[in-house]
Design an enzyme around this catalytic site. Structure first.
Site, PDB file in Angstrom:
ATOM      1  N   PHE A   1       2.857   9.854   3.171  1.00  0.00           N
ATOM      2  CA  PHE A   1       2.612   9.277   4.567  1.00  0.00           C
ATOM      3  C   PHE A   1       3.461   8.107   5.002  1.00  0.00           C
ATOM      4  O   PHE A   1       4.282   8.428   6.432  1.00  0.00           O
ATOM      5  CB  PHE A   1       2.134  10.174   5.676  1.00  0.00           C
ATOM      6  CG  PHE A   1       1.072   9.638   5.346  1.00  0.00           C
ATOM      7  CD1 PHE A   1       0.447   8.356   5.956  1.00  0.00           C
ATOM      8  CD2 PHE A   1      -0.549   9.824   4.945  1.00  0.00           C
ATOM      9  CE1 PHE A   1      -0.600   7.875   5.698  1.00  0.00           C
ATOM     10  CE2 PHE A   1      -1.820   9.427   4.642  1.00  0.00           C
ATOM     11  CZ  PHE A   1      -1.555   7.717   5.302  1.00  0.00           C
ATOM     12  N   ASP A   2       3.284   7.186   4.181  1.00  0.00           N
ATOM     13  CA  ASP A   2       3.518   5.566   4.392  1.00  0.00           C
ATOM     14  C   ASP A   2       3.429   5.138   3.375  1.00  0.00           C
ATOM     15  O   ASP A   2       2.749   5.454   2.429  1.00  0.00           O
ATOM     16  CB  ASP A   2       2.382   5.162   5.432  1.00  0.00           C
ATOM     17  CG  ASP A   2       2.365   4.067   5.473  1.00  0.00           C
ATOM     18  OD1 ASP A   2       3.974   3.276   6.083  1.00  0.00           O
ATOM     19  OD2 ASP A   2       2.126   3.130   6.817  1.00  0.00           O
TER      20      ASP A   2
ATOM     21  N   PHE B   1      -5.461   6.597   0.205  1.00  0.00           N
ATOM     22  CA  PHE B   1      -5.016   5.062   0.166  1.00  0.00           C
ATOM     23  C   PHE B   1      -4.929   4.028  -1.444  1.00  0.00           C
ATOM     24  O   PHE B   1      -5.880   4.551  -1.911  1.00  0.00           O
ATOM     25  CB  PHE B   1      -5.290   3.670   0.986  1.00  0.00           C
ATOM     26  CG  PHE B   1      -4.360   4.525   2.385  1.00  0.00           C
ATOM     27  CD1 PHE B   1      -3.319   4.167   2.690  1.00  0.00           C
ATOM     28  CD2 PHE B   1      -5.497   5.430   3.383  1.00  0.00           C
ATOM     29  CE1 PHE B   1      -2.741   4.341   4.253  1.00  0.00           C
ATOM     30  CE2 PHE B   1      -5.087   5.455   4.284  1.00  0.00           C
ATOM     31  CZ  PHE B   1      -3.664   5.412   4.772  1.00  0.00           C
TER      32      PHE B   1
ATOM     33  N   TYR C   1      -7.391   9.724  12.078  1.00  0.00           N
ATOM     34  CA  TYR C   1      -7.002   9.183  12.546  1.00  0.00           C
ATOM     35  C   TYR C   1      -7.836  11.288  13.271  1.00  0.00           C
ATOM     36  O   TYR C   1      -7.257  11.604  14.150  1.00  0.00           O
ATOM     37  CB  TYR C   1      -5.536  10.060  12.646  1.00  0.00           C
ATOM     38  CG  TYR C   1      -4.873   8.591  11.809  1.00  0.00           C
ATOM     39  CD1 TYR C   1      -4.909   7.282  12.982  1.00  0.00           C
ATOM     40  CD2 TYR C   1      -4.965   8.413  10.967  1.00  0.00           C
ATOM     41  CE1 TYR C   1      -4.024   6.216  12.434  1.00  0.00           C
ATOM     42  CE2 TYR C   1      -3.669   7.597  10.451  1.00  0.00           C
ATOM     43  CZ  TYR C   1      -3.676   6.272  10.982  1.00  0.00           C
ATOM     44  OH  TYR C   1      -3.103   4.722  10.738  1.00  0.00           O
TER      45      TYR C   1
ATOM     46  N   ILE D   1      -7.115   1.153  11.091  1.00  0.00           N
ATOM     47  CA  ILE D   1      -8.018   2.316  10.867  1.00  0.00           C
ATOM     48  C   ILE D   1     -10.163   2.145   9.943  1.00  0.00           C
ATOM     49  O   ILE D   1      -9.931   1.292   9.294  1.00  0.00           O
ATOM     50  CB  ILE D   1      -7.624   4.041  10.327  1.00  0.00           C
ATOM     51  CG1 ILE D   1      -7.229   3.341   8.865  1.00  0.00           C
ATOM     52  CG2 ILE D   1      -6.017   3.848  11.319  1.00  0.00           C
ATOM     53  CD1 ILE D   1      -6.839   3.998   8.191  1.00  0.00           C
TER      54      ILE D   1
ATOM     55  N   TYR E   1       0.853  -1.192  -0.234  1.00  0.00           N
ATOM     56  CA  TYR E   1      -0.370  -0.097  -0.082  1.00  0.00           C
ATOM     57  C   TYR E   1       0.895   1.399  -0.023  1.00  0.00           C
ATOM     58  O   TYR E   1       2.086   1.088   0.456  1.00  0.00           O
ATOM     59  CB  TYR E   1      -1.000   0.076   1.267  1.00  0.00           C
ATOM     60  CG  TYR E   1      -0.363   0.051   2.529  1.00  0.00           C
ATOM     61  CD1 TYR E   1       0.340   1.674   2.749  1.00  0.00           C
ATOM     62  CD2 TYR E   1       0.368  -0.605   3.069  1.00  0.00           C
ATOM     63  CE1 TYR E   1       0.931   1.557   4.594  1.00  0.00           C
ATOM     64  CE2 TYR E   1       1.080  -1.274   4.413  1.00  0.00           C
ATOM     65  CZ  TYR E   1       1.553   0.248   4.812  1.00  0.00           C
ATOM     66  OH  TYR E   1       1.435   0.541   6.077  1.00  0.00           O
TER      67      TYR E   1
END
Length: 320
Positions: free
Chosen positions: A254-255, A312, A298, A272, A243
């Protein structure tokens, strides 16, 4: 197998510590522990999706993890490295009261792999060689808990730990099959997403997300970009995925598991809400675009660099 672990812990820790000898070639299921304690145990079949009736002499107390096939099935023999589907009834060994019953729910998965063989040889050896349809009894010794209160200086007593009751688990083997290999990339049919969503391109096998012009979501968006042909994902499953995630506001990444060079594996209930809700019902092999409102991510506070509404792209490579 999260529900299984929740029932067995801390019993599985005992099984790890008391795993016994290394397993031999598996011609049949191997019992372990004080199996004579099961001589009074009787099971009554109550039909599909229902736990059996259980009768045994009480209290049932063992000093070591004890496991045995107590009702032999007529199906195929369970083999090493297969995935067994099981249902579990957990009882208080002192009075027979019910602690947990997973029979009405979707079966648990128990992977009979080298990891289990090393960490919990007692369980591994009992399942490998059993027949589908069998019921196994597992007795877990009473657990010591911390003292509830310190004695007063005047009573002369020393602190002692109160022992909890032994647990008895009846585990039925519903099926066993070879595991489905984890994919190395999405496999399926390309899907053209509707206009107005963030756009996704691919460079060297890695998805790249462009958020320009994409409005803030009013609800969760879960859009297939590739529709896989594998198993359907359930909320109770554990997924293996690749992902990448970016902020919708400015496209900041961010990821990314791609950046780490290996897929991630996690229970879908441990992420989440936008992931849990957005990936349940999808299929293995799919590439999914998720546009997640902040209240399903979040929240206002964010987490690290992940702020506000998130986007995502998730490649679903495997499920168990």
């Amino acid at each position: 197998m999260r529900r299984l672990l929740a029932i067995l812990l801390p019993g599985l820790l005992l099984l790890t510590a008391c795993g016994g000898t290394a397993s031999q070639p598996e011609p049949s299921s191997q019992s372990a522990g004080e199996t004579a304690k099961f001589d009074s145990l009787k099971l009554t079949d109550n039909g599909d999706k229902k736990a059996p009736g259980v009768d045994f002499d009480k209290p049932l107390a063992v000093t070591q993890p004890t496991i045995k096939v107590v009702s032999e099935g007529s199906g195929d023999t369970v083999k090493a490295n297969q995935v067994a589907k099981i249902s579990i009834l957990a009882l208080n060994g002192s009075d027979g009261s019910q602690l947990e019953d997973t029979f009405p729910n979707e079966p648990e998965s128990l992977e009979l792999n080298d990891e289990l063989k090393t960490s919990s040889a007692v369980i591994y050896n009992a399942f490998v060689g059993a027949k589908v349809g069998s019921s196994l009894a597992l007795a877990v010794p009473a657990q010591q808990s911390a003292p509830s209160a310190s004695p007063s200086p005047s009573d002369g007593a020393s602190p002692s730990a109160a022992a909890g009751p032994s647990q008895l688990l009846i585990i039925k083997v519903l099926s066993a099959s070879d595991p489905t290999p984890v994919l190395d990339k999405p496999q399926g049919d390309a899907v053209t997403p509707p206009a107005g969503l963030p756009t996704v391109t691919e460079k060297d096998g890695v998805p790249e997300i462009n958020v320009a012009g994409a409005p803030a979501p009013t609800a969760l968006v879960s859009q297939d970009l590739i529709k896989g042909t594998g198993a359907t994902v359930k909320e109770s499953d554990t997924l293996t995925v690749n992902y990448v995630g970016v902020n919708l506001s400015d496209g900041t990444k961010f990821d990314s598991s791609f950046d780490r060079g290996q897929p991630a594996t996690f229970p879908l209930t441990g992420v989440i809400k936008g992931w849990t809700q957005g990936l349940a019902g999808k299929t293995v092999g799919s590439r999914v675009l998720l546009v997640i409102p902040k209240d399903l991510a979040y929240g206002d506070a964010g987490q690290g660099q992940a702020k506000g509404d998130l986007v995502f792209v998730v490649d679903i490579l495997g499920v168990k």
